[in-house]
Design a protein around this motif. Sequence first.
Motif, PDB file in Angstrom:
ATOM      1  N   GLU A 139       0.920  -1.697  -0.144  1.00 15.79           N
ATOM      2  CA  GLU A 139       0.099   0.522   0.218  1.00 15.79           C
ATOM      3  C   GLU A 139       0.941   1.604  -0.462  1.00 15.79           C
ATOM      4  OE1 GLU A 139      -2.665  -0.299   3.325  1.00 15.79           O
ATOM      5  OE2 GLU A 139      -4.697  -1.224   2.150  1.00 15.79           O
ATOM      6  N   GLU A 140       1.804   1.492   1.070  1.00 13.19           N
ATOM      7  CA  GLU A 140       2.404   2.663   0.599  1.00 13.19           C
ATOM      8  C   GLU A 140       3.144   2.744  -0.645  1.00 13.19           C
ATOM      9  OE1 GLU A 140       5.797   1.657   3.648  1.00 13.19           O
ATOM     10  OE2 GLU A 140       4.458   1.891   5.417  1.00 13.19           O
ATOM     11  N   GLU A 141       3.643   1.304  -1.155  1.00 10.68           N
ATOM     12  CA  GLU A 141       4.428   1.356  -3.014  1.00 10.68           C
ATOM     13  C   GLU A 141       3.503   2.400  -3.640  1.00 10.68           C
ATOM     14  OE1 GLU A 141       6.042  -1.794  -4.591  1.00 10.68           O
ATOM     15  OE2 GLU A 141       6.766  -2.165  -3.098  1.00 10.68           O
ATOM     16  N   ALA A 142       1.990   1.901  -3.657  1.00 11.24           N
ATOM     17  CA  ALA A 142       1.161   2.453  -4.204  1.00 11.24           C
ATOM     18  C   ALA A 142       0.442   4.009  -3.937  1.00 11.24           C
ATOM     19  CB  ALA A 142      -0.609   1.513  -4.105  1.00 11.24           C
ATOM     20  N   TYR A 143       0.132   4.057  -2.836  1.00  9.65           N
ATOM     21  CA  TYR A 143       0.081   6.008  -2.296  1.00  9.65           C
ATOM     22  C   TYR A 143       1.394   6.466  -2.675  1.00  9.65           C
ATOM     23  CZ  TYR A 143      -3.705   4.849   0.707  1.00  9.65           C
ATOM     24  OH  TYR A 143      -5.103   4.340   0.851  1.00  9.65           O
ATOM     25  N   ALA A 144       3.244   5.228  -2.940  1.00 12.18           N
ATOM     26  CA  ALA A 144       4.301   6.679  -3.579  1.00 12.18           C
ATOM     27  C   ALA A 144       4.338   7.141  -4.822  1.00 12.18           C
ATOM     28  CB  ALA A 144       5.505   6.109  -2.746  1.00 12.18           C
ATOM     29  N   LEU A 145       3.312   5.999  -6.006  1.00 12.29           N
ATOM     30  CA  LEU A 145       3.068   6.434  -7.143  1.00 12.29           C
ATOM     31  C   LEU A 145       2.125   7.224  -6.725  1.00 12.29           C
ATOM     32  CD1 LEU A 145       3.395   2.514  -8.595  1.00 12.29           C
ATOM     33  CD2 LEU A 145       4.361   4.422  -9.015  1.00 12.29           C
ATOM     34  N   LEU A 146       1.098   7.450  -6.266  1.00 17.13           N
ATOM     35  CA  LEU A 146      -0.130   8.493  -6.214  1.00 17.13           C
ATOM     36  C   LEU A 146       0.590   9.849  -6.000  1.00 17.13           C
ATOM     37  CD1 LEU A 146      -3.423   7.396  -4.715  1.00 17.13           C
ATOM     38  CD2 LEU A 146      -2.459   7.083  -7.330  1.00 17.13           C
ATOM     39  N   ALA A 147       1.940  10.046  -5.502  1.00 17.04           N
ATOM     40  CA  ALA A 147       2.749  11.417  -4.920  1.00 17.04           C
ATOM     41  C   ALA A 147       3.764  11.656  -5.781  1.00 17.04           C
ATOM     42  CB  ALA A 147       3.088  10.653  -3.614  1.00 17.04           C
ATOM     43  N   LEU A 148       4.675  10.639  -6.473  1.00 17.25           N
ATOM     44  CA  LEU A 148       5.164  10.769  -7.876  1.00 17.25           C
ATOM     45  C   LEU A 148       4.356  11.274  -8.257  1.00 17.25           C
ATOM     46  CD1 LEU A 148       7.887   8.892  -5.793  1.00 17.25           C
ATOM     47  CD2 LEU A 148       7.457  11.247  -5.184  1.00 17.25           C
ATOM     48  N   GLN A 149       3.739  10.970  -8.870  1.00 17.02           N
ATOM     49  CA  GLN A 149       3.324  10.725 -10.394  1.00 17.02           C
ATOM     50  C   GLN A 149       2.138  11.431 -10.023  1.00 17.02           C
ATOM     51  OE1 GLN A 149       5.142  10.042 -13.330  1.00 17.02           O
ATOM     52  NE2 GLN A 149       6.682   8.745 -11.998  1.00 17.02           N
ATOM     53  N   ALA A 150       1.281  12.110 -12.034  1.00 23.57           N
ATOM     54  CA  ALA A 150       0.126  12.498 -11.632  1.00 23.57           C
ATOM     55  C   ALA A 150      -0.688  11.867 -12.795  1.00 23.57           C
ATOM     56  CB  ALA A 150       0.157  13.924 -11.915  1.00 23.57           C
ATOM     57  N   PRO A 151      -1.215  10.581 -12.227  1.00 20.33           N
ATOM     58  CA  PRO A 151      -1.447   9.499 -12.980  1.00 20.33           C
ATOM     59  C   PRO A 151      -3.016   9.911 -13.414  1.00 20.33           C
ATOM     60  CG  PRO A 151      -1.937   9.135 -10.826  1.00 20.33           C
ATOM     61  CD  PRO A 151      -1.327  10.453 -10.959  1.00 20.33           C
ATOM     62  N   VAL A 152      -2.923   9.380 -14.970  1.00 25.65           N
ATOM     63  CA  VAL A 152      -3.786   9.348 -15.593  1.00 25.65           C
ATOM     64  C   VAL A 152      -4.820   8.918 -15.340  1.00 25.65           C
ATOM     65  CG1 VAL A 152      -3.414  10.732 -17.717  1.00 25.65           C
ATOM     66  CG2 VAL A 152      -3.423   7.994 -17.578  1.00 25.65           C
ATOM     67  N   ALA A 153      -6.437   9.133 -15.478  1.00 28.23           N
ATOM     68  CA  ALA A 153      -7.502   8.873 -14.989  1.00 28.23           C
ATOM     69  C   ALA A 153      -7.014   6.900 -14.878  1.00 28.23           C
ATOM     70  CB  ALA A 153      -8.945   8.932 -15.635  1.00 28.23           C
ATOM     71  N   THR A 154      -7.437   6.011 -16.175  1.00 31.16           N
ATOM     72  CA  THR A 154      -6.821   4.989 -15.709  1.00 31.16           C
ATOM     73  C   THR A 154      -5.885   4.414 -15.342  1.00 31.16           C
ATOM     74  OG1 THR A 154      -7.028   4.577 -18.405  1.00 31.16           O
ATOM     75  CG2 THR A 154      -5.721   3.628 -17.607  1.00 31.16           C
ATOM     76  N   ASP A 155      -4.472   4.788 -15.269  1.00 33.25           N
ATOM     77  CA  ASP A 155      -3.734   4.101 -13.859  1.00 33.25           C
ATOM     78  C   ASP A 155      -3.604   4.714 -12.610  1.00 33.25           C
ATOM     79  OD1 ASP A 155      -1.703   3.584 -16.106  1.00 33.25           O
ATOM     80  OD2 ASP A 155      -0.940   5.703 -16.260  1.00 33.25           O
ATOM     81  N   LEU A 156      -4.675   5.953 -12.515  1.00 35.34           N
ATOM     82  CA  LEU A 156      -5.749   5.658 -10.648  1.00 35.34           C
ATOM     83  C   LEU A 156      -5.885   5.016 -10.373  1.00 35.34           C
ATOM     84  CD1 LEU A 156      -5.805   7.775  -8.225  1.00 35.34           C
ATOM     85  CD2 LEU A 156      -7.481   8.791  -9.868  1.00 35.34           C
TER      86      LEU A 156
END
Length: 207
Positions: free
Chosen positions: A60-77
């Motif tokens: 979960e921490e890895e997933a949240y880090a991806l959210l914080a470090l990137q600006a995911p488009v809708a599909t990636d989000l």
Amino acid sequence: MREAYHDRLGELADHLADMCAMVGDAMERATTALLKTDLALAEQVISDDLKVDKARTSYEEEAYALLALQAPVATDLRTVLAVIHAAESLERMGDLALHVAKTRAAGIRIRCCRRRFGRTSSRWVWWRSRWRARPSRWLRTQDVELAKSVENDDDEMDNLHRELFTVLMDKNWPHSVAAAVDVTLLGRFYERFADHAVSVASARSSW
């Protein structure tokens, strides 16, 4: 940058597949401990549950880090949120294996009831073996048909659960009320385990 982002998403999928194998192993050992009244094996399942909890926190921490470090488009989000949801379901599956292991004190009574289960008992073992044989394949791939087959297995478990109640409600039930309570709880644990497996498969299908 986007390629590296998707590589990390792929790594997360592999991590979840490993976690899936962990909870599959846990349920396998918990069931063996129950049927054989193996205290040492049950204790191993109980102690190993901490590893499942830590895995969920880490992924979960890895997933949240991806959210914080990137600006995911809708599909990636949606993908990242699906990872978080899958990790939660897998952790709950580990808890259900833990509950089965803690029911070891009822093992003797459960074994006495097994012959009473008849066809239901053998099909229950079939379902467990079928799921255990492929715990991570549909997390490592995008095989939608394989994910859908998990839903079919869940339907089979639901049928077993209903049959179990038929056995318990039989007026000729020869065992104690305590045995009936133990079996009812165990049936619920397995039924919920299957439900969460479907939840994980559904989450993977959305990636």
